[in-house]
Design an enzyme around this catalytic site. Structure first.
Site, PDB file in Angstrom:
ATOM      1  CG  HIS A 175      -1.554   0.910   0.980  1.00 32.92           C
ATOM      2  ND1 HIS A 175      -2.425   2.058   1.063  1.00 32.92           N
ATOM      3  CD2 HIS A 175      -3.219   0.601   0.538  1.00 32.92           C
ATOM      4  CE1 HIS A 175      -3.841   2.675   0.455  1.00 32.92           C
ATOM      5  NE2 HIS A 175      -3.754   1.708   0.589  1.00 32.92           N
ATOM      6  N   PRO A 176       0.330   1.944  -1.059  1.00 35.58           N
ATOM      7  CG  PRO A 176      -0.594   3.474  -2.636  1.00 35.58           C
ATOM      8  CD  PRO A 176      -0.453   2.483  -1.806  1.00 35.58           C
ATOM      9  CB  CYS A 177      -1.058   5.276   2.297  1.00 33.43           C
ATOM     10  SG  CYS A 177      -1.153   3.781   3.265  1.00 33.43           S
ATOM     11  N   GLY A 178       1.760   5.161   2.149  1.00 28.06           N
ATOM     12  CA  GLY A 178       3.131   5.889   3.246  1.00 28.06           C
ATOM     13  C   GLY A 178       4.330   6.077   2.441  1.00 28.06           C
TER      14      GLY A 178
END
Lengths: 224, 697
Positions: A175-178
């Protein structure tokens, strides 16, 4: 016009992604020959305005991992009564009778640009030699143990299953949110360029972190 | 008779294995659903294979989504010719519509038909023009598009040489060629593989001259190759990795060679790669000995074999793709992902399991009920039961968010039923049910004939409350909330109460039941334990619930409220429930006041404070939190009432319903009122603080 030669906020433009992708693939080919090269898959009908290049994604497919036979998924058709083929086809001695060898697991990796997060995202999937998809539990068994603990502890990334943006099937992804946040941290620690990261190096730096999660290491030379 | 050691062994071929990419089934399912329907005529497909690329694992013949005849557009450039690892091979797919017809397919004749095509291509010369046809294949399948499971069986027809070919010699190519030749062969192969024009041609001639120069030619150039070679080998992409056996494609290759060129000795070259380049250690060179046909003018089709084995058995393969294709499962994982993201990014201590397992009972499926249900779904709560005796009226859909116009047409659908249907349409994995039932109310006396059915309803309500974890009181009258409040207090179930005025709302959670604390503690000090319980909806009443509906005008009977209130109150009710569920003390959590809180996250609950009551108004756009303790004289949750209910059961209920003063007498409210009336109070200069006044709703 923003040529986007440097990245200071942890994010990439879509043109920057194309540039970074090619730089990454080239460096990989030179320095990481234990793996096959990444190939660029263009998306038809989607060209970029500035550079006239196509939009696309990087693909590395059919990475093979051999594992022991217990891992192979249940094949219910084995329980079906033997077909009447037995009587019809006589035994042909020219056919080699094969022993059951290790189960081969194949992995495909795609590096795809996310226009909503403005960062690259690593998508991956695993499947057996017959084509059956592997579940996340099985995949985690294939990962080196340091990867599994990295996933467990990291607050920067975790694996989710979402629809691949172009293939219309669920793939696993990190997941790219960070991503934006830790890329900024990475660029800040780079002494020579201050807080800037050259676009060319973006994917290399990004992959040096992300690749570890899925057990793909890149040699240090690539980071120069 | 002893075996001659020098007699050559029969040439044994390693079978070809299939691999079907998930994408093929996805595309095939779409094709079947969108275009083919029940049409089960055979479909021409394309398989792909390439030379072996790994010393321990053979390559397969693969089906991908591109294997099906191109129809719809995809956003990826379709694989055109020139892909080095995807030599296209023609095949045919027979897909049946039922499992029975799958098993009934005449496999032998299907195999024979495909083998005949190969034979014809050999005879006509097509196999020289396009040698990939030598690897023509067949697939039979049954696609169960309800369960998203696929049963399939590959056959790789191979013409059987009779008598079989024998193997004179087989060794790694590096052992056969001199080092100069090996270098030259590798270079030529790499060039062949590098060019888009030739990389996907899987059969070719390798001609090595006496001065170690290699050229690789198409099969059709056979005549041209005669004479100018030192070594001439029949090369082919060999998917097999084994050191002692060539791969399956050699079978039909030998049949071609024997038939076209009448050779008795065939030198073959099993081309294999590693890391994308020719690997002459892995590749093999062998010499086969073939018995020529006995000179008949019209050669007959040989027998054929080739059904793929499944782990050594003659059974089909199957695969289930429900997880990636079943839309309901996809919806579930998407919704779950959403909640997980919330936990990951914002609330790491959020307990999602308690939310997905909690069972909610909604008493009332009107404006409040619909809003509560929708917000519950947003939190991932899947188990919702509606209780409502009404039908969807024409004025309802605009305010009651689960209903549409269709629900009111005709005589109107029961709300409890329509609500369940609506939830399923929003999210198929909901577990929802509806009960069409009226809630017995005090102050609405019943005749003796009705007694039995009323008591049955009471029992039913009691059972429903027992079997759920949280109860929402969302009805449109005060008195209809009495029995549920009592039953919740009795069973110690979480009760969330929401009520609307014209422009104001009240949302509260009832305290724990009076018998929730252990018996020991109770005996110690009744007053003390009561103080620790939060109050319920009726705790502040000085009169028992009465008939509030008769003698009101019609528009007062149907509650008229500002439309914005129900969504606000419904949402607050759900957030309050989630707060209770996440709190370590659950129903026993003490009430917080927003004025007293520290601001920011409370240690007790990751979500923030957990008030007892929330009251708000849209005329002021204001909202406050209140705290109220349980009252000893409460007509619904006091110790007195609960014990009386437990002791007398139905007769208690009936008395409460038929004689409202009964409850007042029982709880001592009657005494209280008498005492109050006899007290003279001076009301002048009394500044009543807003917060202390109980607003009667």
């Amino acid at each position: 016009m923003n040529s986007g030669r440097e990245v200071s906020d942890g994010r990439l433009t879509v043109e920057g992604f194309s540039v970074a992708a090619r730089a990454f693939a080239d460096k990989w080919k030179i320095h990481n020959q234990s793996f096959p090269p990444w190939s660029w898959v263009p998306l038809i009908n989607r060209t970029l305005h500035l550079s006239n290049q196509e939009e696309g994604y990087l693909s590395l497919e059919e990475i093979l991992i051999l594992s022991s036979l217990e891992e192979s998924p249940e094949d219910e058709s084995l329980n079906v009564a033997t077909d009447c083929l037995e009587k019809e086809e006589s035994v042909d001695h020219t056919i080699l009778v094969q022993n059951q060898e290790n189960e081969a697991h194949y992995y495909d990796f795609h590096i795809v640009y996310s226009s909503s997060y403005k960062v690259p995202v690593l998508y991956f999937r695993g499947y057996c030699s017959g084509g059956q998809p592997l579940s996340l539990d099985v995949i985690k068994k294939d990962l080196p143990s340091c990867s599994v603990s990295l996933l467990h502890e990291s607050k920067w990334t975790f694996i989710t299953q979402e629809e691949h943006p172009y293939l219309n099937r669920p793939w696993f992804k990190l997941h790219p949110c960070g991503t934006e946040d830790w890329i900024k941290l990475l660029s800040q620690s780079s002494i020579s360029t201050g807080c800037q990261m050259p676009v060319d190096l973006y994917l290399v730096s990004w992959f040096s972190v992300v690749g570890q999660v899925v057990g793909l290491r890149i040699p240090l030379e690539m980071l120069n | 008779m002893s075996e001659k050691e020098t007699s050559p062994a029969i040439l044994q071929f390693a079978p070809l294995n299939s691999s079907v990419d998930e994408g093929f089934w996805h595309s095939f399912s779409s094709l079947k659903l969108d275009k083919l329907g029940i049409d089960d005529s055979p479909i021409s497909i394309t398989g792909f294979y390439g030379p072996c690329s790994h010393p321990q694992v053979s390559n397969h013949l693969t089906l991908l989504s591109e294997s099906l005849p191109l129809d719809e557009q995809s956003s990826i450039a379709s694989t055109s010719h020139g892909n080095r690892n995807k030599c296209p091979v023609p095949g045919i797919l027979y897909n049946t519509n039922t499992l029975e017809s799958f098993h009934k397919l005449d496999k032998q004749s299907l195999l024979k038909a495909e083998a005949n095509k190969i034979w014809d291509d050999i005879q006509s010369g097509k196999a020289l023009e396009d040698p990939a046809v030598l690897s023509r294949f067949l697939v039979i399948s049954f696609a169960d598009l309800k369960k998203w499971s696929f049963r399939y069986w590959f056959a790789f027809p191979a013409l059987v040489l009779d008598p079989p070919a024998s193997l004179v010699d087989l060794k790694p190519a590096s052992a056969y060629f001199s080092s100069e030749e090996a270098e030259s062969v590798s270079a030529a192969c790499n060039e062949w593989r590098h060019s888009d024009l030739t990389t996907d041609v899987p059969f070719f001639l390798v001609s090595v001259s006496s001065d170690s120069k290699t050229s690789i030619r198409h099969l059709k150039d056979w005549e041209a190759c005669q004479g100018d070679h030192h070594k001439l080998l029949f090369g082919f992409y060999d998917p097999c990795h084994l050191p002692n056996n060539p791969g399956w494609p050699l079978r039909n290759y030998l049949a071609l060679i024997r038939s076209r060129w009448n050779l008795e000795t065939v030198w073959f070259f099993c081309y294999r790669e590693s890391r994308g380049f020719a690997d002459l250690n892995l590749s093999l060179v062998g010499q086969a000995s073939v018995t020529l046909a006995s000179g008949e003018s019209a050669p007959t089709v040989p027998n054929s074999v080739g059904w793929e084995l499944n782990k050594g058995k003659r059974v089909p393969r199957s695969i289930s793709l429900a997880n990636s294709m079943d839309p309901t499962r996809l919806a579930v994982s998407a919704v779950d992902l959403n909640l997980k993201l919330m936990r990951w990014r914002a609330l790491p201590s959020l307990d999602l399991n308690v939310l997905s397992s909690v069972k909610c009972l909604l008493l009332g499926a009107g404006t409040l009920g619909c809003q509560v249900a929708r917000t519950l779904m947003g939190w991932g709560i899947r188990n919702i039961t509606f209780v409502d005796y009404g039908k969807v009226a024409m004025s309802n859909p605009v305010r009651q968010s689960l209903y549409t116009f269709e629900d009111c047409v005709g005589r109107g659908e029961f709300k409890a039923v329509a609500a369940v249907k609506s939830l399923k349409q929003i999210f198929p994995a909901m577990e929802s049910s509806g009960v069409v039932m009226a809630i017995p109310m005090p102050g609405h006396p019943i005749s003796s004939q009705e007694e039995d059915s009323i008591l049955a309803d009471c029992k039913r309500l009691s059972d429903l409350i027992e079997s759920h974890d949280a109860v929402f009181l969302l009805t449109d009258t005060r008195e209809s909330r009495w029995l549920p409040s009592l039953l919740c207090a009795n069973a110690n179930k979480i009760a969330i109460n929401a009520a609307l005025g014209f422009d104001s709302y009240m949302v509260m959670r009832h305290g724990a039941g009076p018998t929730s604390l252990s018996d020991d503690m109770q005996n110690l000090d009744m007053n003390k334990t009561n103080k620790q319980r939060l109050g319920c909806y009726f705790c502040n009443d000085v009169v028992a619930p009465q008939d509030s509906m008769t003698d009101r005008t019609l528009d007062q009977q149907c509650t008229v409220t500002r439309p914005g209130l129900a969504p606000i109150a419904g949402a607050l009710a759900v957030e309050l429930l989630v707060g209770v569920l996440q709190h370590p003390l659950g129903i026993n959590a003490k009430g917080d006041n927003s004025s007293l809180s520290n601001g920011g996250n409370n240690d007790d609950s990751p979500l923030g404070i957990l008030p007892h009551q929330i009251r708000g108004s849209v005329s002021q756009f204001s909202q406050i939190t209140l705290l109220g303790q349980a009252s000893n004289s409460c007509t619904a949750c006091s110790e007195t009432v609960i014990s009386e209910y437990r002791e007398r059961g139905n007769s208690f209920i009936l008395e409460a319903i038929n004689h409202p003063t009964y409850l007042e007498d029982l709880t001592g409210l009657t005494e209280l009122k008498k005492a109050a009336n006899s007290f003279n109070l001076d009301w002048e200069d009394d500044d009543t603080d807003d917060e202390d006044v109980a607003v009667d709703m």
